[in-house]
Design an enzyme around this catalytic site. Structure first.
Site, PDB file in Angstrom:
ATOM      1  N   ASP A 156       0.762  -1.207  -0.095  1.00 30.89           N
ATOM      2  CA  ASP A 156       0.488  -0.109   0.070  1.00 30.89           C
ATOM      3  C   ASP A 156       0.932   1.313   0.289  1.00 30.89           C
ATOM      4  OD1 ASP A 156      -2.102  -1.092   0.591  1.00 30.89           O
ATOM      5  OD2 ASP A 156      -0.983  -1.943   2.250  1.00 30.89           O
ATOM      6  N   HIS A 184      -4.336  -3.994   6.240  1.00 35.41           N
ATOM      7  CA  HIS A 184      -4.272  -3.227   5.066  1.00 35.41           C
ATOM      8  C   HIS A 184      -5.439  -4.575   4.529  1.00 35.41           C
ATOM      9  CE1 HIS A 184      -2.992  -5.027   1.001  1.00 35.41           C
ATOM     10  NE2 HIS A 184      -3.610  -5.945   1.323  1.00 35.41           N
TER      11      HIS A 184
HETATM   12  P1  NAD Z   1      -2.131 -18.477  -4.855  1.00 35.20           P
HETATM   13  O1  NAD Z   1      -4.124 -18.905  -4.582  1.00 35.20           O
HETATM   14  O2  NAD Z   1      -1.426 -18.117  -6.211  1.00 35.20           O
HETATM   15  O3  NAD Z   1      -1.472 -19.706  -4.257  1.00 35.20           O
HETATM   16  C1  NAD Z   1      -1.398 -19.254  -2.211  1.00 35.20           C
HETATM   17  C2  NAD Z   1      -1.114 -20.754  -2.115  1.00 35.20           C
HETATM   18  O4  NAD Z   1      -1.145 -21.159  -0.841  1.00 35.20           O
HETATM   19  C3  NAD Z   1      -1.592 -21.973  -2.926  1.00 35.20           C
HETATM   20  O5  NAD Z   1      -0.208 -22.645  -3.457  1.00 35.20           O
HETATM   21  C4  NAD Z   1      -2.069 -23.313  -2.114  1.00 35.20           C
HETATM   22  O6  NAD Z   1      -2.097 -24.144  -2.148  1.00 35.20           O
HETATM   23  C5  NAD Z   1      -1.580 -22.534  -1.009  1.00 35.20           C
HETATM   24  N1  NAD Z   1      -1.890 -22.802   0.320  1.00 35.20           N
HETATM   25  C6  NAD Z   1      -3.160 -22.526   0.984  1.00 35.20           C
HETATM   26  N2  NAD Z   1      -3.538 -22.885   2.496  1.00 35.20           N
HETATM   27  C7  NAD Z   1      -2.228 -23.031   2.691  1.00 35.20           C
HETATM   28  C8  NAD Z   1      -1.966 -23.413   3.883  1.00 35.20           C
HETATM   29  N3  NAD Z   1      -2.533 -24.187   5.144  1.00 35.20           N
HETATM   30  N4  NAD Z   1      -0.334 -23.975   4.229  1.00 35.20           N
HETATM   31  C9  NAD Z   1       0.023 -23.681   2.986  1.00 35.20           C
HETATM   32  N5  NAD Z   1       0.136 -23.509   1.848  1.00 35.20           N
HETATM   33  C10 NAD Z   1      -1.090 -23.488   1.659  1.00 35.20           C
HETATM   34  O7  NAD Z   1      -2.976 -16.955  -3.689  1.00 35.20           O
HETATM   35  P2  NAD Z   1      -1.114 -15.622  -4.029  1.00 35.20           P
HETATM   36  O8  NAD Z   1      -1.789 -14.743  -4.665  1.00 35.20           O
HETATM   37  O9  NAD Z   1      -0.055 -16.329  -4.401  1.00 35.20           O
HETATM   38  O10 NAD Z   1      -2.043 -14.802  -3.208  1.00 35.20           O
HETATM   39  C11 NAD Z   1      -1.996 -15.739  -1.546  1.00 35.20           C
HETATM   40  C12 NAD Z   1      -2.560 -14.222  -0.265  1.00 35.20           C
HETATM   41  O11 NAD Z   1      -1.720 -13.033  -0.417  1.00 35.20           O
HETATM   42  C13 NAD Z   1      -3.412 -14.371  -0.778  1.00 35.20           C
HETATM   43  O12 NAD Z   1      -4.518 -14.485   0.616  1.00 35.20           O
HETATM   44  C14 NAD Z   1      -3.903 -12.972  -0.829  1.00 35.20           C
HETATM   45  O13 NAD Z   1      -5.081 -12.272  -0.862  1.00 35.20           O
HETATM   46  C15 NAD Z   1      -2.827 -12.563  -0.424  1.00 35.20           C
HETATM   47  N6  NAD Z   1      -1.621 -11.403  -1.145  1.00 35.20           N
HETATM   48  C16 NAD Z   1      -1.581  -9.758   0.718  1.00 35.20           C
HETATM   49  C17 NAD Z   1      -0.850  -8.817  -0.538  1.00 35.20           C
HETATM   50  C18 NAD Z   1      -1.019  -8.570   0.739  1.00 35.20           C
HETATM   51  O14 NAD Z   1      -0.567  -6.287   0.324  1.00 35.20           O
HETATM   52  N7  NAD Z   1      -0.690  -7.938   1.913  1.00 35.20           N
HETATM   53  C19 NAD Z   1      -0.573  -9.076  -1.490  1.00 35.20           C
HETATM   54  C20 NAD Z   1      -1.510 -10.078  -2.871  1.00 35.20           C
HETATM   55  C21 NAD Z   1      -1.965 -10.971  -2.238  1.00 35.20           C
HETATM   56  C1  LMR Z   2      -3.313  -6.805  -2.717  1.00 31.09           C
HETATM   57  O1  LMR Z   2      -3.535  -5.517  -1.770  1.00 31.09           O
HETATM   58  O2  LMR Z   2      -3.525  -6.166  -3.731  1.00 31.09           O
HETATM   59  C2  LMR Z   2      -3.659  -7.852  -2.033  1.00 31.09           C
HETATM   60  O3  LMR Z   2      -4.072  -7.856  -0.558  1.00 31.09           O
HETATM   61  C3  LMR Z   2      -4.459  -8.845  -2.859  1.00 31.09           C
HETATM   62  C4  LMR Z   2      -5.998  -8.531  -2.483  1.00 31.09           C
HETATM   63  O4  LMR Z   2      -6.965  -8.914  -2.305  1.00 31.09           O
HETATM   64  O5  LMR Z   2      -6.447  -6.967  -3.049  1.00 31.09           O
END
Ligand code: NAD
Ligand code: LMR
Length: 326
Positions: A156, A184
């Protein structure tokens, strides 16, 4: 050498993050790293493929790669956990809609960290809703003090810095101290009152005042949803980059007078935010993970109202997950 766990190792963020860590971008070119990569049972073939590619990069600093689906085993001896593995949201959802599905992951992983991680463990939670997941985690890993647990709000901050730089017509590096307060989520508060452009208060440089409320604020608050609408998937490379930035900022002494955004536990905060939340504050590091919250920034009444809304949302999320906290 640093032992670093990355969960969600078969997912899209990890596919960018792991290679940047192995390339030395978090801890610099003198520190070897061992990667401990976790995903769900059934994902081992994908993890094996990721390990093959990591090996094929011949990264000079990459000491070894462990993969697996048992958190207790994968977390053995780790110094840093980057908890990415969780469901992402889809179009039309808010991040807190994930709370029931994702919250329980952090109960299990908290217990596993509690029994297996090294004494100097620090944790960055990326999986959403990251603030409340981080709170759940900290309650389920009582061996570690609450100041070892962080939620990622750096993406952010990075988004807000770009918007300001673009509007001011300056390089991003000219924008400093753009703090994100709160959750967030779409209630997050990017703070232009304490930020500067080339050393000047932002609002002395950008004089289009309606832009801040009508364009800047909603575009930063809703950028995650805009990425999902554009890509069909949530942000990945930018999220990985923000995770690298978060840890690098935590391990590098912060230049005098500057700060960065990080979700941290609220115990002892001087801003009057309710205790026992994970809230994004301006932070400074003395290096090697030793950080403090910057406790003397001023808020206008307008900023205070927005920050309190984000606090209220975090209290509501906490209420929903009380059953998951020890
Ligand atoms: P994705 O679906 O591509 O990958 C997630 C992976 O996590 C998958 O391979 C899944 O099998 C695995 N997984 C699920 N449960 C699990 C567990 N208990 N233990 C281990 N692995 C597990 O998703 P992504 O795009 O990589 O996003 C992951 C997370 O990050 C989401 O919750 C997304 O919203 C979050 N995210 C946060 C931010 C932030 O700024 N804080 C930014 C982007 C994404
Ligand atoms: C982001 O800010 O891109 C992540 O938290 C993914 C989402 O769900 O927005």
């Amino acid at each position: 050498m640093k032992r670093i766990a990355v969960t969600g190792g078969a997912g899209q963020i990890a596919y960018s993050l792991l290679f940047r860590i192995a390339n030395g971008e978090m801890f610099g070119s003198d520190e070897e790293v061992a990667l401990h990569i976790l995903d769900l049972p059934g994902m081992e073939p994908v993890l094996e493929g990721v390990r093959m590619e990591l090996n094929d990069c011949a990264f000079p600093l990459l000491h070894e790669v462990h993969i697996g689906s048992d958190p207790k085993k994968v977390f053995e001896g780790i110094n840093l956990a980057l908890l990415v593995g969780a469901k992402p949201r889809g179009p039309g959802m808010e991040r807190k809609d994930l709370i029931n599905d994702n919250g329980k992951i952090f109960v299990e992983q908290g217990a596993a960290l509690n029994s297996s991680a090294a004494d100097d463990l620090q944790v960055l939670v990326v999986g959403n809703p990251c603030n409340t997941n981080c709170l759940i985690l900290s309650h389920n890993a009582p061996r570690f003090s609450k100041d070892r647990f962080f939620a990622m709000t750096r993406l952010d901050q990075n988004r807000a810095e770009h918007q300001i730089a673009d509007k001011a017509g300056v390089p991003v590096r000219s924008v400093k101290n753009l703090c994100i307060w709160g959750n967030h989520s779409s209630t997050q508060v990017p703070d232009c009152e304490n930020a500067t452009v080339e050393g000047h208060p932002v609002k002395e440089v950008i004089k289009d005042y309606p832009w801040f409320e009508n364009e800047f604020l909603p575009s930063v608050q809703k950028r995650g949803a805009a990425i999902i609408a554009a890509r069909g998937k949530s942000s990945a490379a930018s999220a990985a980059s923000a995770a690298v930035d978060s840890i690098r900022s935590l391990y590098t002494p912060t230049p005098k007078g500057q700060f960065f955004s990080l979700g941290v536990h609220t115990a002892g905060n001087t801003y009057g935010i309710d205790t026992d939340l994970v809230f994004s504050f301006p932070c400074r590091s003395r290096g090697l993970g030793d950080f403090e919250v910057v406790n003397d920034l001023k808020w206008s009444e307008e900023l205070r109202k927005k920050i309190n809304l984000s606090e209220e949302e975090l209290k509501e999320e906490r209420e929903i997950v009380t059953g998951l906290m020890v």
